[in-house]
Design a protein around this motif. Structure first.
Motif, PDB file in Angstrom:
ATOM      1  N   ARG A 117      -6.323  -8.851  11.012  1.00  0.00           N
ATOM      2  CA  ARG A 117      -5.097  -9.133  10.279  1.00  0.00           C
ATOM      3  C   ARG A 117      -5.220  -8.701   8.824  1.00  0.00           C
ATOM      4  O   ARG A 117      -4.301  -8.151   8.239  1.00  0.00           O
ATOM      5  CB  ARG A 117      -4.777 -10.618  10.390  1.00  0.00           C
ATOM      6  CG  ARG A 117      -3.497 -11.006   9.731  1.00  0.00           C
ATOM      7  CD  ARG A 117      -3.216 -12.470   9.957  1.00  0.00           C
ATOM      8  NE  ARG A 117      -2.101 -12.883   9.126  1.00  0.00           N
ATOM      9  CZ  ARG A 117      -1.701 -14.103   9.010  1.00  0.00           C
ATOM     10  NH1 ARG A 117      -2.310 -15.066   9.669  1.00  0.00           N
ATOM     11  NH2 ARG A 117      -0.698 -14.408   8.235  1.00  0.00           N
ATOM     12  N   HIS A 118      -6.388  -8.939   8.244  1.00  0.00           N
ATOM     13  CA  HIS A 118      -6.635  -8.552   6.852  1.00  0.00           C
ATOM     14  C   HIS A 118      -6.591  -7.032   6.698  1.00  0.00           C
ATOM     15  O   HIS A 118      -6.010  -6.518   5.729  1.00  0.00           O
ATOM     16  CB  HIS A 118      -7.988  -9.097   6.380  1.00  0.00           C
ATOM     17  CG  HIS A 118      -8.353  -8.672   4.998  1.00  0.00           C
ATOM     18  ND1 HIS A 118      -7.690  -9.134   3.880  1.00  0.00           N
ATOM     19  CD2 HIS A 118      -9.286  -7.800   4.544  1.00  0.00           C
ATOM     20  CE1 HIS A 118      -8.204  -8.570   2.805  1.00  0.00           C
ATOM     21  NE2 HIS A 118      -9.174  -7.763   3.182  1.00  0.00           N
ATOM     22  N   VAL A 119      -7.159  -6.316   7.649  1.00  0.00           N
ATOM     23  CA  VAL A 119      -7.153  -4.847   7.605  1.00  0.00           C
ATOM     24  C   VAL A 119      -5.726  -4.324   7.670  1.00  0.00           C
ATOM     25  O   VAL A 119      -5.333  -3.441   6.897  1.00  0.00           O
ATOM     26  CB  VAL A 119      -8.013  -4.262   8.759  1.00  0.00           C
ATOM     27  CG1 VAL A 119      -7.834  -2.761   8.866  1.00  0.00           C
ATOM     28  CG2 VAL A 119      -9.471  -4.622   8.561  1.00  0.00           C
ATOM     29  N   LEU A 120      -4.913  -4.865   8.592  1.00  0.00           N
ATOM     30  CA  LEU A 120      -3.516  -4.436   8.719  1.00  0.00           C
ATOM     31  C   LEU A 120      -2.720  -4.770   7.469  1.00  0.00           C
ATOM     32  O   LEU A 120      -1.903  -3.970   7.007  1.00  0.00           O
ATOM     33  CB  LEU A 120      -2.878  -5.064   9.951  1.00  0.00           C
ATOM     34  CG  LEU A 120      -3.375  -4.547  11.298  1.00  0.00           C
ATOM     35  CD1 LEU A 120      -2.754  -5.343  12.430  1.00  0.00           C
ATOM     36  CD2 LEU A 120      -3.091  -3.073  11.457  1.00  0.00           C
ATOM     37  N   SER A 121      -2.938  -5.942   6.926  1.00  0.00           N
ATOM     38  CA  SER A 121      -2.227  -6.353   5.723  1.00  0.00           C
ATOM     39  C   SER A 121      -2.592  -5.454   4.537  1.00  0.00           C
ATOM     40  O   SER A 121      -1.719  -5.071   3.747  1.00  0.00           O
ATOM     41  CB  SER A 121      -2.555  -7.811   5.410  1.00  0.00           C
ATOM     42  OG  SER A 121      -1.877  -8.234   4.272  1.00  0.00           O
ATOM     43  N   THR A 122      -3.857  -5.108   4.418  1.00  0.00           N
ATOM     44  CA  THR A 122      -4.306  -4.217   3.346  1.00  0.00           C
ATOM     45  C   THR A 122      -3.675  -2.841   3.505  1.00  0.00           C
ATOM     46  O   THR A 122      -3.173  -2.256   2.537  1.00  0.00           O
ATOM     47  CB  THR A 122      -5.842  -4.112   3.334  1.00  0.00           C
ATOM     48  OG1 THR A 122      -6.382  -5.425   3.140  1.00  0.00           O
ATOM     49  CG2 THR A 122      -6.328  -3.186   2.243  1.00  0.00           C
ATOM     50  N   TRP A 123      -3.669  -2.311   4.729  1.00  0.00           N
ATOM     51  CA  TRP A 123      -3.048  -1.008   4.987  1.00  0.00           C
ATOM     52  C   TRP A 123      -1.570  -1.062   4.635  1.00  0.00           C
ATOM     53  O   TRP A 123      -1.044  -0.144   4.010  1.00  0.00           O
ATOM     54  CB  TRP A 123      -3.223  -0.609   6.453  1.00  0.00           C
ATOM     55  CG  TRP A 123      -2.419   0.619   6.770  1.00  0.00           C
ATOM     56  CD1 TRP A 123      -2.803   1.902   6.596  1.00  0.00           C
ATOM     57  CD2 TRP A 123      -1.072   0.651   7.262  1.00  0.00           C
ATOM     58  NE1 TRP A 123      -1.782   2.744   6.953  1.00  0.00           N
ATOM     59  CE2 TRP A 123      -0.699   2.007   7.358  1.00  0.00           C
ATOM     60  CE3 TRP A 123      -0.146  -0.323   7.624  1.00  0.00           C
ATOM     61  CZ2 TRP A 123       0.553   2.402   7.811  1.00  0.00           C
ATOM     62  CZ3 TRP A 123       1.104   0.077   8.065  1.00  0.00           C
ATOM     63  CH2 TRP A 123       1.437   1.430   8.159  1.00  0.00           C
ATOM     64  N   ASP A 124      -0.910  -2.125   5.036  1.00  0.00           N
ATOM     65  CA  ASP A 124       0.523  -2.282   4.802  1.00  0.00           C
ATOM     66  C   ASP A 124       0.841  -2.250   3.305  1.00  0.00           C
ATOM     67  O   ASP A 124       1.765  -1.571   2.866  1.00  0.00           O
ATOM     68  CB  ASP A 124       0.981  -3.602   5.416  1.00  0.00           C
ATOM     69  CG  ASP A 124       2.337  -3.525   6.064  1.00  0.00           C
ATOM     70  OD1 ASP A 124       2.859  -2.416   6.259  1.00  0.00           O
ATOM     71  OD2 ASP A 124       2.871  -4.592   6.406  1.00  0.00           O
TER      72      ASP A 124
ATOM     73  N   LYS B   4      -1.058  -0.998   0.859  1.00  0.00           N
ATOM     74  CA  LYS B   4      -1.391   0.319   0.305  1.00  0.00           C
ATOM     75  C   LYS B   4      -0.311   1.344   0.647  1.00  0.00           C
ATOM     76  O   LYS B   4       0.071   2.157  -0.202  1.00  0.00           O
ATOM     77  CB  LYS B   4      -2.749   0.790   0.825  1.00  0.00           C
ATOM     78  CG  LYS B   4      -3.915   0.110   0.165  1.00  0.00           C
ATOM     79  CD  LYS B   4      -5.229   0.668   0.665  1.00  0.00           C
ATOM     80  CE  LYS B   4      -6.398  -0.023  -0.008  1.00  0.00           C
ATOM     81  NZ  LYS B   4      -7.684   0.506   0.459  1.00  0.00           N
ATOM     82  N   ALA B   5       0.176   1.322   1.867  1.00  0.00           N
ATOM     83  CA  ALA B   5       1.233   2.255   2.276  1.00  0.00           C
ATOM     84  C   ALA B   5       2.512   1.972   1.497  1.00  0.00           C
ATOM     85  O   ALA B   5       3.205   2.903   1.062  1.00  0.00           O
ATOM     86  CB  ALA B   5       1.484   2.148   3.781  1.00  0.00           C
ATOM     87  N   PHE B   6       2.834   0.697   1.293  1.00  0.00           N
ATOM     88  CA  PHE B   6       4.009   0.333   0.508  1.00  0.00           C
ATOM     89  C   PHE B   6       3.890   0.889  -0.911  1.00  0.00           C
ATOM     90  O   PHE B   6       4.828   1.488  -1.436  1.00  0.00           O
ATOM     91  CB  PHE B   6       4.191  -1.189   0.467  1.00  0.00           C
ATOM     92  CG  PHE B   6       5.275  -1.623  -0.467  1.00  0.00           C
ATOM     93  CD1 PHE B   6       6.601  -1.557  -0.078  1.00  0.00           C
ATOM     94  CD2 PHE B   6       4.980  -2.074  -1.743  1.00  0.00           C
ATOM     95  CE1 PHE B   6       7.618  -1.929  -0.951  1.00  0.00           C
ATOM     96  CE2 PHE B   6       5.982  -2.448  -2.616  1.00  0.00           C
ATOM     97  CZ  PHE B   6       7.309  -2.383  -2.216  1.00  0.00           C
TER      98      PHE B   6
END
Length: 178
Positions: A2-9, A11-13
């Motif tokens: 979940r932390h990895v997805l949230s970080t990616w999200d 950064k992409a934003f």
């Protein structure tokens, strides 16, 4: 995970927020506002139904039914069960920001769900029209990130729910081809 997805999200934003696309600063916020409450899709459905004959009416009806299912699902289940806070707008230039900011939670994107549900519903009935409308739906989805009101993950989840809604409608009311 979940932390990895949230970080990616996030950064992409930020990558979208910090990037400038000439012409998009005016066009995408307007497009996003046009899609408020499904007005863009209802307008396209009315135009297709009025000008295109029976196949167009069937495609328009399927698109609107898909949009209704997606919207109901997102607004009753999605937004209430996942209470994600909207992105911080500091990185988004003022010219891109919507005049009226949404007050609901961020996850999933209702605009994206409606856009993809409508276009997928239309495409299930008439592939050519669905393909013609796909760039508009993709632009609405992207506009939600570009204007700073959604993370990319919100948009992807909304799009998946929208496509699922269109296929659910097809399961309940088979297409002419079926």
């Amino acid at each position: 995970m979940r932390h990895v997805l949230s970080t990616w999200d996030r950064k992409a934003f930020l990558a979208v927020a910090e990037r400038h696309w000439p012409g998009a600063d005016r066009a995408l916020p307007r497009l996003s506002r046009c899609a408020d409450h499904g007005l863009l899709w209802f307008g396209l459905a009315a135009g297709a139904a009025a000008a295109g004959g029976r196949p167009a009416r069937r495609a328009a009806l399927r698109g609107v039914a898909s949009l209704a299912v997606a919207s109901a699902t997102v607004n009753t289940l999605g937004k209430r069960s996942v209470r994600r806070v909207r992105p911080v707008m500091d990185a988004v230039p003022l010219v891109r920001r919507l005049a009226r900011q949404p007050v609901t939670t961020s996850f999933p994107s209702g605009h994206s769900a409606s856009a993809i549900a409508f276009v997928t519903g239309v495409a299930l009935e008439n592939r050519r029209w669905g393909l013609a409308l796909a760039p508009i739906a993709a632009s609405v989805c992207f506009s939600r990130i570009y204007t700073g009101v959604h993370y990319p993950g919100d948009v992807l989840a909304g799009a998946a729910l929208g496509a699922g809604a269109a296929f659910a409608v097809r399961g309940l009311a088979p297409t002419r081809a079926q």
